[in-house]
Scaffold this active site. Sequence first.
Site, mmCIF file in Angstrom:
data_model
loop_
_atom_site.group_PDB
_atom_site.id
_atom_site.type_symbol
_atom_site.label_atom_id
_atom_site.label_comp_id
_atom_site.label_asym_id
_atom_site.label_seq_id
_atom_site.Cartn_x
_atom_site.Cartn_y
_atom_site.Cartn_z
ATOM 1 N N ARG A 105 -9.366 -19.075 70.490
ATOM 2 C CA ARG A 105 -10.797 -19.355 70.412
ATOM 3 C C ARG A 105 -11.499 -18.778 71.642
ATOM 4 O O ARG A 105 -11.065 -18.971 72.766
ATOM 5 C CB ARG A 105 -11.061 -20.856 70.345
ATOM 6 C CG ARG A 105 -12.558 -21.141 70.374
ATOM 7 C CD ARG A 105 -12.886 -22.577 70.242
ATOM 8 N NE ARG A 105 -14.318 -22.767 70.437
ATOM 9 C CZ ARG A 105 -14.948 -23.886 70.195
ATOM 10 N NH1 ARG A 105 -14.292 -24.923 69.741
ATOM 11 N NH2 ARG A 105 -16.236 -23.985 70.403
ATOM 12 N N ARG A 114 -16.272 -18.895 65.785
ATOM 13 C CA ARG A 114 -15.040 -19.296 66.460
ATOM 14 C C ARG A 114 -13.859 -19.201 65.500
ATOM 15 O O ARG A 114 -14.020 -19.374 64.287
ATOM 16 C CB ARG A 114 -15.158 -20.712 67.017
ATOM 17 C CG ARG A 114 -15.422 -21.738 65.937
ATOM 18 C CD ARG A 114 -16.013 -22.990 66.473
ATOM 19 N NE ARG A 114 -17.383 -22.717 66.849
ATOM 20 C CZ ARG A 114 -18.260 -23.630 67.188
ATOM 21 N NH1 ARG A 114 -17.910 -24.869 67.229
ATOM 22 N NH2 ARG A 114 -19.484 -23.326 67.485
ATOM 23 N N ASP A 117 -12.199 -24.635 65.674
ATOM 24 C CA ASP A 117 -12.869 -25.731 66.354
ATOM 25 C C ASP A 117 -12.196 -27.004 65.859
ATOM 26 O O ASP A 117 -12.072 -27.199 64.639
ATOM 27 C CB ASP A 117 -14.363 -25.733 65.996
ATOM 28 C CG ASP A 117 -15.157 -26.745 66.787
ATOM 29 O OD1 ASP A 117 -14.825 -26.986 67.964
ATOM 30 O OD2 ASP A 117 -16.123 -27.294 66.238
ATOM 31 N N ASP A 119 -12.490 -31.082 66.513
ATOM 32 C CA ASP A 119 -13.248 -32.160 67.149
ATOM 33 C C ASP A 119 -12.701 -33.515 66.730
ATOM 34 O O ASP A 119 -12.503 -33.773 65.534
ATOM 35 C CB ASP A 119 -14.721 -32.111 66.726
ATOM 36 C CG ASP A 119 -15.459 -30.909 67.280
ATOM 37 O OD1 ASP A 119 -15.109 -30.456 68.379
ATOM 38 O OD2 ASP A 119 -16.381 -30.429 66.603
#
Length: 187
Positions: A105, A114, A117, A119
């Site tokens: 990334r 990207r 990701d 999260d």
Amino acid sequence: MNTHFDASANNESHGEVTWVTCYVGLGSNLTNELGSPVEHLQQAVAAMQKHEQIRAVRVSSFYASAPMGPQDQPDFINAVAGFETTLTAFELLDFCQALEQQAKRARLRRWGERSLDVDILLYGDAQISEPQLTIPHAGLPERNFVLIPLRELAPELIIKGKPIKDYPLSNDWAGLNLLSDDGCINR
């Protein structure tokens, strides 16, 4: 990938080990030498399944979504993974960031393209507000590309005292397309 996850048991203790139910959001919109967006998500899930401190990994369907930030980038592929872990929230954050680094990334611009990701959306019932980590994830109520796959995994989930089905964007498919198992839009 249409598997369901029992969200009723947030924390389960066996002796000295406590397993916490967590949910992470996965997103990708860049192809690189390590794979396509779909492959980046699949590789992240495979790494979760191999981790000794993560068990019972379940993954939502994959969804295509318009980018949230700059519109001059490819659409994203998104999913949510739910699992139990003995990692602390900050250890899980380190693991998620390591997954992003393994996918090479590059942070080119805010909300930009990207390769991966990852999260943390929810970590049991924890509420954390630290500079490097906010749980529940601060953007959760405003992102249908997270709420819809999260609701797919845990339709009875309660977030900050509110059922997931009562979050308006958990019912709003605007800009979102369900993908088939081969990564194509399911029409």
